[in-house]
Design a protein around this motif. Structure first.
Motif, PDB file in Angstrom:
ATOM      1  N   TYR A 146       0.883  -1.198  -0.047  1.00 26.69           N
ATOM      2  CA  TYR A 146      -0.144   0.068   0.048  1.00 26.69           C
ATOM      3  C   TYR A 146       0.759   1.223   0.222  1.00 26.69           C
ATOM      4  N   ARG A 147       2.126   1.158   0.362  1.00 29.53           N
ATOM      5  CA  ARG A 147       3.269   2.624   0.436  1.00 29.53           C
ATOM      6  C   ARG A 147       3.436   2.619  -0.910  1.00 29.53           C
ATOM      7  N   GLN A 148       3.292   1.781  -1.831  1.00 30.27           N
ATOM      8  CA  GLN A 148       3.766   1.939  -3.405  1.00 30.27           C
ATOM      9  C   GLN A 148       2.393   1.786  -4.224  1.00 30.27           C
ATOM     10  N   ALA A 149       1.469   1.887  -3.776  1.00 37.92           N
ATOM     11  CA  ALA A 149       0.078   1.634  -4.764  1.00 37.92           C
ATOM     12  C   ALA A 149      -0.513   3.022  -5.229  1.00 37.92           C
ATOM     13  N   ALA A 150      -1.024   2.932  -6.097  1.00 37.41           N
ATOM     14  CA  ALA A 150      -1.763   4.219  -6.821  1.00 37.41           C
ATOM     15  C   ALA A 150      -2.849   4.242  -5.649  1.00 37.41           C
ATOM     16  N   ILE A 151      -3.105   5.701  -5.324  1.00 30.81           N
ATOM     17  CA  ILE A 151      -4.356   5.702  -4.333  1.00 30.81           C
ATOM     18  C   ILE A 151      -5.238   6.573  -5.060  1.00 30.81           C
ATOM     19  N   ASN A 152      -6.543   6.105  -4.733  1.00 33.17           N
ATOM     20  CA  ASN A 152      -7.739   6.726  -5.393  1.00 33.17           C
ATOM     21  C   ASN A 152      -8.747   7.198  -4.349  1.00 33.17           C
ATOM     22  N   MET A 153      -9.278   8.340  -4.461  1.00 33.56           N
ATOM     23  CA  MET A 153     -10.224   8.967  -3.293  1.00 33.56           C
ATOM     24  C   MET A 153     -11.281   9.297  -3.886  1.00 33.56           C
ATOM     25  N   MET A 154     -12.535   9.044  -3.045  1.00 33.74           N
ATOM     26  CA  MET A 154     -13.917   9.634  -3.662  1.00 33.74           C
ATOM     27  C   MET A 154     -14.532  10.212  -2.260  1.00 33.74           C
ATOM     28  N   LEU A 155     -15.042  11.432  -2.500  1.00 36.67           N
ATOM     29  CA  LEU A 155     -15.929  11.911  -1.681  1.00 36.67           C
ATOM     30  C   LEU A 155     -17.486  11.971  -2.166  1.00 36.67           C
ATOM     31  N   VAL A 156     -18.392  11.560  -1.328  1.00 38.28           N
ATOM     32  CA  VAL A 156     -19.682  11.472  -1.669  1.00 38.28           C
ATOM     33  C   VAL A 156     -20.647  12.210  -0.602  1.00 38.28           C
ATOM     34  N   ASP A 157     -21.373  12.936  -1.155  1.00 31.55           N
ATOM     35  CA  ASP A 157     -22.129  13.979  -0.379  1.00 31.55           C
ATOM     36  C   ASP A 157     -23.739  14.084  -0.833  1.00 31.55           C
ATOM     37  N   GLU A 195     -12.783  -4.920  -1.661  1.00 32.14           N
ATOM     38  CA  GLU A 195     -11.862  -5.006  -0.626  1.00 32.14           C
ATOM     39  C   GLU A 195     -10.499  -4.742  -1.421  1.00 32.14           C
ATOM     40  N   PRO A 196      -9.427  -4.036  -0.700  1.00 27.46           N
ATOM     41  CA  PRO A 196      -9.683  -3.556   0.687  1.00 27.46           C
ATOM     42  C   PRO A 196      -9.718  -2.295   0.786  1.00 27.46           C
ATOM     43  N   GLY A 197     -10.802  -1.696   0.020  1.00 23.50           N
ATOM     44  CA  GLY A 197     -11.150  -0.159   0.112  1.00 23.50           C
ATOM     45  C   GLY A 197     -11.582   0.147   1.420  1.00 23.50           C
ATOM     46  N   LEU A 198     -11.522   1.319   1.787  1.00 26.97           N
ATOM     47  CA  LEU A 198     -11.964   1.963   3.014  1.00 26.97           C
ATOM     48  C   LEU A 198     -13.099   2.868   2.955  1.00 26.97           C
ATOM     49  N   VAL A 199     -14.092   2.673   3.553  1.00 26.33           N
ATOM     50  CA  VAL A 199     -15.340   3.540   3.516  1.00 26.33           C
ATOM     51  C   VAL A 199     -15.810   4.264   4.872  1.00 26.33           C
ATOM     52  N   SER A 200     -15.814   5.496   4.844  1.00 18.07           N
ATOM     53  CA  SER A 200     -15.802   6.460   6.170  1.00 18.07           C
ATOM     54  C   SER A 200     -16.942   7.387   6.103  1.00 18.07           C
ATOM     55  N   ARG A 201     -17.583   7.508   7.049  1.00 15.70           N
ATOM     56  CA  ARG A 201     -18.579   8.634   7.393  1.00 15.70           C
ATOM     57  C   ARG A 201     -17.506   9.812   8.087  1.00 15.70           C
ATOM     58  N   ILE A 202     -17.494  10.776   7.266  1.00 19.03           N
ATOM     59  CA  ILE A 202     -16.412  11.904   7.939  1.00 19.03           C
ATOM     60  C   ILE A 202     -17.168  13.016   8.483  1.00 19.03           C
ATOM     61  N   GLY A 203     -18.564  13.125   8.555  1.00 17.67           N
ATOM     62  CA  GLY A 203     -19.361  13.996   9.236  1.00 17.67           C
ATOM     63  C   GLY A 203     -20.676  14.264   8.514  1.00 17.67           C
ATOM     64  N   PHE A 227     -19.433  11.267   3.054  1.00 23.98           N
ATOM     65  CA  PHE A 227     -18.548  10.106   3.053  1.00 23.98           C
ATOM     66  C   PHE A 227     -17.204  10.131   2.189  1.00 23.98           C
ATOM     67  N   THR A 228     -16.395   9.383   2.607  1.00 28.29           N
ATOM     68  CA  THR A 228     -15.088   9.135   2.067  1.00 28.29           C
ATOM     69  C   THR A 228     -14.859   7.906   1.763  1.00 28.29           C
ATOM     70  N   VAL A 229     -14.169   7.552   0.330  1.00 29.60           N
ATOM     71  CA  VAL A 229     -13.901   6.051  -0.105  1.00 29.60           C
ATOM     72  C   VAL A 229     -12.370   6.142  -0.376  1.00 29.60           C
ATOM     73  N   VAL A 230     -11.450   5.221  -0.030  1.00 30.33           N
ATOM     74  CA  VAL A 230     -10.085   5.172  -0.551  1.00 30.33           C
ATOM     75  C   VAL A 230      -9.957   3.847  -0.959  1.00 30.33           C
ATOM     76  N   CYS A 231      -9.777   3.510  -2.456  1.00 28.81           N
ATOM     77  CA  CYS A 231      -9.283   2.436  -2.891  1.00 28.81           C
ATOM     78  C   CYS A 231      -7.964   2.577  -3.395  1.00 28.81           C
TER      79      CYS A 231
END
Length: 340
Positions: A203-214, A247-255, A259-263
């Motif tokens: 994961y330190r060397q992987a491409a990072i993708n982020m999604m903000l959902v509102d 998997e192994p994406g992360l899904v979080s409610r940030i407030g 929501f935020t998603v990291v893949c």
């Protein structure tokens, strides 16, 4: 203790009624009580474990986890060589160590086996000093039984307390790391997960993708249907997102309704398609509020970094700003869309 005392009184009366003993009545009561109490302390906890609805979790089998058990066996062997008092006292530190390390069901089994061995070894030592018919032989055995029962109590109670503390810590960690409403990761849990991923080279060397959902027009949902139904809409949305992210994406409610998603390791085009799938799936699966299907639309801003040049948490925080900017553009251009 009450059951043991009841049995002791009944059996002592029966012995004297049948004239099968010449010992004082109090001595017979004590002999029976020590036998019943000792047996109950050793066997009852394990029997209750077998009767209860619990998940059998085997301790990890390696040499480190075996050290307390090895220490217990050595202390029993050394105590046997020295004498009755050593047999009772030496295993106590090892039993305490086992109570901290092993699960509760294992401690109950360990204390059962330890108590049986202690009684047998003590009886052999006492038999070497007193004749089996000697009244002092039974007195020494009675003392040994009660002493073993008392000693066994300490590790059992400690194991129960350790289990309770572990469960409390797990509950507190769950409350801190997960959002109470949606059961998704909270901000703290999201950052903690990123820190764990940071330790994995992949994961330190992987491409990072982020999604903000509102959620679009979430205030209207709250005002029209009430805050309880607004919470139901949030849980509905969280479930849709969680099901869509592999998997192994992360899904979080940030407030609030965001929501935020990291893949990891998605190309920019593939991640855009994934975001569009999330958006259309949410819109095509209305939320049922008061027996009415209410369509829920979301705006999504995404960001992408093909290779991480810094620590994962710092990189994600920088991508957050880019995704938030794109989310603002999606809102400004009419909502219910994805912008990259």
């Amino acid at each position: 203790m009450i059951a043991a005392l009841s049995c002791a009184l009944v059996c002592a009366f029966a012995q004297h009624a049948a004239e099968q003993t010449r010992q004082p009545f109090q001595q017979d009561v004590l002999n029976w009580f020590s036998d019943q109490f000792y047996t109950a302390v050793l066997f009852l906890p394990l029997l209750l474990t077998l009767r209860s609805d619990f998940t059998l979790r085997l301790p990890s089998l390696n040499w480190r986890s075996s050290i307390p058990l090895i220490f217990l066996v050595l202390s029993l062997g050394l105590g046997t060589l020295i004498g009755p008092i050593a047999i009772l006292a030496f295993p106590l530190p090892a039993l305490t160590w086992c109570a901290i390390v092993y699960p509760l069901w294992a401690i109950r089994l360990i204390t059962l086996c330890t108590g049986i061995v202690e009684l047998i070894m003590t009886a052999l030592h006492v038999q070497g000093v007193y004749d089996h018919q000697d009244a002092l032989f039974m007195q020494e055995i009675t003392i040994a039984r009660i002493s073993i029962a008392a000693i066994i109590f300490s590790p059992l109670l400690m194991a129960m307390n350790a289990k309770t503390i572990r469960q409390l810590n797990q509950r507190l960690l769950m409350q801190a790391s997960h959002d109470f409403l949606t059961r998704l990761l909270s901000r703290y849990g999201f950052n903690d997960a990123l820190n764990r991923y940071e330790k994995i080279p992949r994961y330190r060397q992987a491409a990072i993708n982020m999604m903000l959902v509102d959620i679009d027009h979430f205030k209207t949902i709250n005002d029209s249907y009430g805050h309880d139904n607004g919470d139901n809409a949030l849980k509905h949305l969280a479930n849709m997102i969680q099901q869509s992210i592999p998997e192994p994406g992360l899904v979080s409610r940030i407030g609030g309704e965001e929501f935020t998603v990291v893949c990891f390791d998605f190309s920019q085009e593939d991640f855009f398609r994934l975001a569009e799938q999330v958006r259309t799936k949410i819109y095509d699966t209305p939320c049922v509020i008061n027996d009415t299907s209410v369509p829920v639309a979301v705006s999504i801003g995404i960001a992408y970094d093909p290779s991480s040049q810094m620590d994962l948490t710092q990189n994600v925080h920088q991508l957050f700003a880019a995704a938030d900017k794109n989310l603002y553009i999606a809102k400004r251009e009419g909502r219910n869309r994805t912008v990259q």
